[in-house]
Write a protein that holds these residues in place. Structure first.
Motif, PDB file in Angstrom:
ATOM      1  N   LEU A 108       0.809  -1.211   0.000  1.00  0.00           N
ATOM      2  CA  LEU A 108       0.000   0.000   0.000  1.00  0.00           C
ATOM      3  C   LEU A 108       0.849   1.271   0.000  1.00  0.00           C
ATOM      4  O   LEU A 108       0.326   2.363  -0.219  1.00  0.00           O
ATOM      5  N   GLU A 109       2.136   1.134   0.246  1.00  0.00           N
ATOM      6  CA  GLU A 109       3.021   2.285   0.254  1.00  0.00           C
ATOM      7  C   GLU A 109       3.777   2.426  -1.072  1.00  0.00           C
ATOM      8  O   GLU A 109       4.716   3.210  -1.172  1.00  0.00           O
ATOM      9  N   SER A 110       3.365   1.672  -2.095  1.00  0.00           N
ATOM     10  CA  SER A 110       4.091   1.671  -3.366  1.00  0.00           C
ATOM     11  C   SER A 110       3.221   2.154  -4.527  1.00  0.00           C
ATOM     12  O   SER A 110       2.527   1.352  -5.162  1.00  0.00           O
ATOM     13  N   PRO A 111       3.248   3.453  -4.837  1.00  0.00           N
ATOM     14  CA  PRO A 111       2.476   3.968  -5.979  1.00  0.00           C
ATOM     15  C   PRO A 111       2.890   3.337  -7.307  1.00  0.00           C
ATOM     16  O   PRO A 111       2.051   3.177  -8.205  1.00  0.00           O
ATOM     17  N   ILE A 112       4.167   2.982  -7.460  1.00  0.00           N
ATOM     18  CA  ILE A 112       4.621   2.368  -8.703  1.00  0.00           C
ATOM     19  C   ILE A 112       3.933   1.021  -8.920  1.00  0.00           C
ATOM     20  O   ILE A 112       3.547   0.675 -10.040  1.00  0.00           O
ATOM     21  N   TRP A 253      -9.255   0.689 -21.192  1.00  0.00           N
ATOM     22  CA  TRP A 253      -8.438   1.739 -21.812  1.00  0.00           C
ATOM     23  C   TRP A 253      -8.125   2.849 -20.813  1.00  0.00           C
ATOM     24  O   TRP A 253      -7.022   3.414 -20.839  1.00  0.00           O
ATOM     25  N   TYR A 254      -9.087   3.157 -19.962  1.00  0.00           N
ATOM     26  CA  TYR A 254      -8.817   4.158 -18.923  1.00  0.00           C
ATOM     27  C   TYR A 254      -7.684   3.698 -18.018  1.00  0.00           C
ATOM     28  O   TYR A 254      -6.775   4.483 -17.691  1.00  0.00           O
ATOM     29  N   ARG A 255      -7.703   2.427 -17.600  1.00  0.00           N
ATOM     30  CA  ARG A 255      -6.651   1.886 -16.737  1.00  0.00           C
ATOM     31  C   ARG A 255      -5.276   2.001 -17.398  1.00  0.00           C
ATOM     32  O   ARG A 255      -4.297   2.393 -16.762  1.00  0.00           O
ATOM     33  N   ILE A 256      -5.217   1.653 -18.667  1.00  0.00           N
ATOM     34  CA  ILE A 256      -3.930   1.682 -19.380  1.00  0.00           C
ATOM     35  C   ILE A 256      -3.394   3.108 -19.482  1.00  0.00           C
ATOM     36  O   ILE A 256      -2.209   3.365 -19.226  1.00  0.00           O
ATOM     37  N   VAL A 257      -4.270   4.041 -19.841  1.00  0.00           N
ATOM     38  CA  VAL A 257      -3.840   5.440 -19.983  1.00  0.00           C
ATOM     39  C   VAL A 257      -3.456   6.021 -18.623  1.00  0.00           C
ATOM     40  O   VAL A 257      -2.392   6.645 -18.474  1.00  0.00           O
ATOM     41  N   LEU A 263       2.815   6.105 -14.165  1.00  0.00           N
ATOM     42  CA  LEU A 263       4.146   5.487 -14.149  1.00  0.00           C
ATOM     43  C   LEU A 263       5.199   6.461 -14.668  1.00  0.00           C
ATOM     44  O   LEU A 263       6.296   6.579 -14.084  1.00  0.00           O
ATOM     45  N   VAL A 264       4.884   7.156 -15.756  1.00  0.00           N
ATOM     46  CA  VAL A 264       5.822   8.141 -16.303  1.00  0.00           C
ATOM     47  C   VAL A 264       6.110   9.218 -15.261  1.00  0.00           C
ATOM     48  O   VAL A 264       7.267   9.620 -15.036  1.00  0.00           O
ATOM     49  N   TRP A 265       5.053   9.720 -14.623  1.00  0.00           N
ATOM     50  CA  TRP A 265       5.218  10.797 -13.624  1.00  0.00           C
ATOM     51  C   TRP A 265       6.028  10.311 -12.420  1.00  0.00           C
ATOM     52  O   TRP A 265       6.930  11.009 -11.942  1.00  0.00           O
ATOM     53  N   LEU A 266       5.731   9.116 -11.936  1.00  0.00           N
ATOM     54  CA  LEU A 266       6.421   8.584 -10.753  1.00  0.00           C
ATOM     55  C   LEU A 266       7.904   8.350 -11.021  1.00  0.00           C
ATOM     56  O   LEU A 266       8.746   8.601 -10.148  1.00  0.00           O
ATOM     57  N   LEU A 267       8.234   7.862 -12.227  1.00  0.00           N
ATOM     58  CA  LEU A 267       9.624   7.607 -12.552  1.00  0.00           C
ATOM     59  C   LEU A 267      10.404   8.886 -12.861  1.00  0.00           C
ATOM     60  O   LEU A 267      11.635   8.926 -12.720  1.00  0.00           O
TER      61      LEU A 267
END
Length: 269
Positions: A108-112, A253-257, A263-267
């Motif tokens: 639960l502490e892992s947004p990635i 499709w919403y989940r994928i987008v 993921l891009v923002w977190l990395l």
């Protein structure tokens, strides 16, 4: 004032996402990461306000629950099978949830983890929508016991944040031959014992924090509960109609987008 805005925002997110196959817990985690929230401060709040969304199912389907209760008093087989199926489907999550509680809290502490699970889940939904034919099993009481147990174990995948409890149970039921509307309603009803159990466990575990007013506090939890309830009432009605007409692909499709963007923002941060 800042806490009040956060409470309203998170209650809105919970009410919208609890019964959609997009992961309410995942969205709450990502919202917290995006807004810079302290996960420990909001952890209990995020768990307990889910009961507000669950109450929406009780209110919307009260006639079903009342009919089942009356049937149980007469020991009518359909009502007995209805309750039996919910209990059996709930048991795997109850057992594994208690056994793996610490590991689940770590996730639960892992947004990635959430972002990746959103993407993988979206791809899985598209695959199931493409290859699984419409099932013939209608009515929760008519789902055979082995398939009920299978749905219960599939629900356990939602212990990974971002997988989505409703998505796992609905798509698991579809894969096992249950028709769309029954699969969705099975997921709604199964949420009641599942989320009630998780919330009670968290309340007992955090009773000291509640007693001393640490974290969000009971007033904040109550406000979030009400917001989640009101929003979920409208979402459940809308969701059943959308699924009956268009299936689950829009949510995939919403989940994928959303997962890809997160993921891009977190990395990159």
């Amino acid at each position: 004032m800042n806490d009040l805005i956060s409470i309203l925002l998170l209650g809105l997110v919970e009410g919208i996402t609890e019964f959609l196959p997009v992961s309410s817990t995942g969205h709450l985690i990502l919202a917290g990461a995006l807004l810079g929230y302290d996960p420990a401060y909001w952890a209990l709040f995020n768990i307990v306000i889910q009961l507000g969304a669950i109450l929406a199912v009780v209110v919307l389907y009260w006639r079903t629950f009342w009919a089942v209760l009356q049937g149980l008093l007469r020991w009518d087989p359909p009502s007995v099978r209805f309750v039996r199926n919910l209990i059996v489907a709930f048991l795997p999550a109850a057992v594994l949830g208690l056994a793996l509680h610490k590991q689940i809290e770590a996730l639960l502490e892992s947004p990635i983890t959430v972002a990746v699970a959103l993407i993988v889940g979206g791809v899985a939904i598209l695959g199931i929508e493409r290859w699984v034919r419409e099932g013939a099993i209608k009515g929760i009481a008519d789902v055979p016991l082995p398939k009920v147990l299978g749905i219960g174990f599939i629900q356990c995948l939602a212990m990974i944040p971002g997988v989505s409890r409703s998505g796992a149970t609905i798509l698991g039921a579809l894969s096992l031959g249950v028709e769309r509307r029954t699969a969705a309603e099975f997921s709604f009803f199964l949420a009641i014992p599942t989320m009630l159990g998780a919330s009670v466990l968290e309340l007992v575990k955090n009773r000291h924090e509640l007693a001393t007013g640490q974290g969000v506090g009971m007033t904040g939890i109550a406000i979030g509960f009400v917001v989640a309830f009101v929003v979920a009432v409208f979402v459940v009605r809308w969701f059943v109609g959308i699924v009956s007409r268009h299936g689950f692909s829009p949510f995939a499709w919403y989940r994928i987008v959303a997962g890809g963007a997160a993921l891009v923002w977190l990395l990159a941060r």
